[in-house]
Design an enzyme around this catalytic site. Structure first.
Site, PDB file in Angstrom:
ATOM      1  N   SER A   1      40.495  30.577  43.956  1.00 42.73           N
ATOM      2  CA  SER A   1      40.182  29.852  45.194  1.00 42.73           C
ATOM      3  C   SER A   1      41.281  30.012  46.246  1.00 42.73           C
ATOM      4  O   SER A   1      40.990  30.128  47.439  1.00 42.73           O
ATOM      5  CB  SER A   1      39.944  28.365  44.899  1.00 42.73           C
ATOM      6  OG  SER A   1      41.057  27.801  44.244  1.00 42.73           O
TER       7      SER A   1
ATOM      8  N   ASP B   1      43.917  38.510  42.481  1.00 39.90           N
ATOM      9  CA  ASP B   1      42.993  37.654  43.229  1.00 39.90           C
ATOM     10  C   ASP B   1      42.756  38.175  44.646  1.00 39.90           C
ATOM     11  O   ASP B   1      41.612  38.299  45.096  1.00 39.90           O
ATOM     12  CB  ASP B   1      43.520  36.211  43.288  1.00 39.90           C
ATOM     13  CG  ASP B   1      43.752  35.626  41.907  1.00 39.90           C
ATOM     14  OD1 ASP B   1      43.356  36.261  40.919  1.00 39.90           O
ATOM     15  OD2 ASP B   1      44.345  34.538  41.823  1.00 39.90           O
TER      16      ASP B   1
ATOM     17  N   ALA C   1      39.919  26.310  39.302  1.00 40.77           N
ATOM     18  CA  ALA C   1      39.039  26.568  38.159  1.00 40.77           C
ATOM     19  C   ALA C   1      39.231  27.973  37.588  1.00 40.77           C
ATOM     20  O   ALA C   1      38.480  28.390  36.713  1.00 40.77           O
ATOM     21  CB  ALA C   1      37.587  26.345  38.572  1.00 40.77           C
TER      22      ALA C   1
ATOM     23  N   THR D   1      47.923  40.582  33.148  1.00 39.07           N
ATOM     24  CA  THR D   1      48.440  41.964  33.192  1.00 39.07           C
ATOM     25  C   THR D   1      48.908  42.323  34.597  1.00 39.07           C
ATOM     26  O   THR D   1      49.723  43.223  34.759  1.00 39.07           O
ATOM     27  CB  THR D   1      47.336  42.974  32.816  1.00 39.07           C
ATOM     28  OG1 THR D   1      46.166  42.661  33.572  1.00 39.07           O
ATOM     29  CG2 THR D   1      47.016  42.924  31.334  1.00 39.07           C
ATOM     30  N   ASP D   2      48.374  41.620  35.619  1.00 39.62           N
ATOM     31  CA  ASP D   2      48.627  42.105  36.995  1.00 39.62           C
ATOM     32  C   ASP D   2      50.105  42.084  37.357  1.00 39.62           C
ATOM     33  O   ASP D   2      50.615  43.032  37.940  1.00 39.62           O
ATOM     34  CB  ASP D   2      47.747  41.383  38.033  1.00 39.62           C
ATOM     35  CG  ASP D   2      47.911  39.882  38.126  1.00 39.62           C
ATOM     36  OD1 ASP D   2      48.609  39.291  37.269  1.00 39.62           O
ATOM     37  OD2 ASP D   2      47.336  39.279  39.063  1.00 39.62           O
TER      38      ASP D   2
ATOM     39  N   TYR E   1      52.242  28.674  34.098  1.00 35.56           N
ATOM     40  CA  TYR E   1      52.038  30.029  34.632  1.00 35.56           C
ATOM     41  C   TYR E   1      53.380  30.716  34.919  1.00 35.56           C
ATOM     42  O   TYR E   1      53.631  31.836  34.469  1.00 35.56           O
ATOM     43  CB  TYR E   1      51.203  29.967  35.920  1.00 35.56           C
ATOM     44  CG  TYR E   1      50.847  31.340  36.460  1.00 35.56           C
ATOM     45  CD1 TYR E   1      49.686  31.983  36.065  1.00 35.56           C
ATOM     46  CD2 TYR E   1      51.690  31.994  37.352  1.00 35.56           C
ATOM     47  CE1 TYR E   1      49.361  33.242  36.542  1.00 35.56           C
ATOM     48  CE2 TYR E   1      51.381  33.256  37.838  1.00 35.56           C
ATOM     49  CZ  TYR E   1      50.203  33.870  37.429  1.00 35.56           C
ATOM     50  OH  TYR E   1      49.896  35.128  37.896  1.00 35.56           O
TER      51      TYR E   1
HETATM   52  C1  GLA Z   1      45.944  33.779  38.219  1.00 37.61           C
HETATM   53  C2  GLA Z   1      46.828  34.609  39.134  1.00 37.61           C
HETATM   54  C3  GLA Z   1      46.532  36.101  38.966  1.00 37.61           C
HETATM   55  C4  GLA Z   1      46.578  36.520  37.488  1.00 37.61           C
HETATM   56  C5  GLA Z   1      45.740  35.573  36.636  1.00 37.61           C
HETATM   57  C6  GLA Z   1      45.891  35.836  35.160  1.00 37.61           C
HETATM   58  O1  GLA Z   1      44.609  33.886  38.634  1.00 37.61           O
HETATM   59  O2  GLA Z   1      46.650  34.236  40.488  1.00 37.61           O
HETATM   60  O3  GLA Z   1      47.445  36.853  39.733  1.00 37.61           O
HETATM   61  O4  GLA Z   1      47.896  36.592  37.030  1.00 37.61           O
HETATM   62  O5  GLA Z   1      46.075  34.219  36.874  1.00 37.61           O
HETATM   63  O6  GLA Z   1      45.452  37.105  34.810  1.00 37.61           O
END
Ligand code: GLA
Length: 396
Positions: free
Chosen positions: A132, A177, A128, A41-42, A228
């Site tokens: 990180s 993150d 993971a 969602t970010d 991704y």
């Molecule tokens: C990774 C990305 C985040 C986010 C998540 C999924 O961790 O670094 O910004 O998009 O995936 O929610």
């Protein structure tokens, strides 16, 4: 500071003495994070619920009088050397790129930087789904801001680091993150609205459930050729189509409600419809979870996490057999309140909420189940604790 982080600092100081001689002048310490709810969602202008956790990256270092940065990581053999004024333009996704991105980011924010010698060490499993890379970036940023002091607001720093990871390293990540690593609070979770940058610190209730990580040890990749960035492209395509179908500008996919999406469903082709359904549903689940947490009803969060994983599996297709299995095994254990894949997906960890009094039987049950079926022999299961965000400090 957490005991585990102090042990990491001690170790890194010894590595520093061997590598560079003498002692480091300062350190940066940054936690990793769990994504409790709000999957993908970010970067879609949505909301997310996370917690910084007690797995850390530490960066120890001292300034140099020239413009050279020499970095060494105890996790990777290859040391990284670069000149501040000519950052490599081609990134291979190696750990050094993240260090370069931090220096580039701080420089772009007018921090008067010079060179540095630094050692990085940590206990965050890499790749993971626990953030990180962001923990590494935040630890290095906190260190550098000690060596070259400059006031920078933490929300601004999170955005800056995220942009450099996206544009320089090439992972088109959102803000989750970096924001979580910088804004974490002990025993609390963070609600973040990525559209407005507003956040709220929420309690986990009077008898807080434990947060248990099940790490499948199945690795995943986030750079250019990984799913991704593809998913992000699909989300953008879905958003563009929806903007036309609904005849209005959208800040992102999460600017559309599930009800609006249903109205135009027949005009949105697959896989865009499924991707939109997941992301919008996730955003709405995070809003619902915030209400539950505000009223101290932590246990309702569990069901939303279960729904989240089902949606990842079916609509976003970012789960995998190992993560599905870990969720199924967890669901059969005592004290299980809810669980789901954590972070990008396609491998890595699941995160589970477990009633505090059932932690031991839950963990033993997951181990027994996997052992009996000889599945996921490398899997690691552990409790983590919501922790404070990244900090920097002088060492002498
Ligand atoms: C990774 C990305 C985040 C986010 C998540 C999924 O961790 O670094 O910004 O998009 O995936 O929610």
């Amino acid at each position: 500071m957490a005991r585990s982080a102090l042990a990491l600092i001690d170790h890194a100081a010894r590595v520093f003495a061997t590598r560079f001689g003498g002692s480091p002048a300062a350190c940066g310490v940054a936690p990793s994070r769990v994504e409790l709810l709000g999957n993908h969602t970010d970067y879609n202008a949505g909301c997310v619920l996370s917690a910084a956790i007690d797995r850390h990256v530490v960066a120890l270092g001292r300034a140099r009088t020239d413009n050279i940065v020499r970095a060494f990581s105890s996790e990777f053999d290859a040391p990284v050397d670069f000149q501040l004024d000519c950052l490599p333009t081609r990134c291979d996704g190696g750990w050094g790129n993240y260090v370069q991105a931090v220096f580039g980011a701080l420089r772009s924010a007018d921090v008067a930087l010079g060179g540095a010698e630094l050692v990085i060490h940590g206990d965050v499993p890499i790749g993971a789904g626990l953030g990180s890379s962001a923990a590494l970036e935040c630890a290095v940023a906190m260190l550098v801001l000690q060596l070259y002091p400059h006031r920078i607001e933490s929300g601004e720093l999170a955005t800056l680091l995220q942009r450099w990871e996206r544009d320089y390293v090439g992972v088109r990540c959102g803000l989750l993150d970096q924001f979580s690593s910088l804004h974490g609070r002990a025993d609390k979770v963070i609600f973040l609205d990525c559209a407005s940058g507003q956040h709220e610190v929420l309690p986990l209730g009077a008898n807080p459930p434990a947060i248990i990580i099940c790490d499948s040890k199945v690795h995943r990749q986030l750079r250019q050729d990984a799913p991704y960035n593809d998913r992000r492209g699909e989300c953008e395509a879905a958003c563009e189509r929806l903007s036309r179908l609904l005849s209005r500008d959208l800040a992102g996919l999460c600017d559309v409600s599930s009800a609006d999406l249903r109205d135009v469903a027949s005009n949105l082709p697959e896989p865009l419809m499924s991707r939109a359904r997941h992301v919008i549903g996730e955003h709405e689940r995070v809003i619902a979870a915030r209400e539950h947490l505000r009223t101290g009803n932590t246990y309702r969060l569990g069901q939303l996490m279960i729904d989240s994983h089902a949606s990842s599996r079916k609509f976003f297709e970012n789960s995998c057999a190992e993560l599905d299995r870990l969720c199924d095994v967890a669901a059969d254990q005592p004290g299980f309140l809810g669980g789901r894949l954590c972070g990008a997906g396609w491998g890595g960890c699941t995160v589970n909420l477990v009633a505090a009094e059932a932690v031991d039987p839950f963990m033993a049950g997951v181990h027994d189940c996997l052992d009996q079926a000889s599945e996921l022999p490398a899997a690691e299961i552990y409790v983590c604790h919501a922790s404070d965000g990244a900090r920097g400090q002088r060492l002498h």
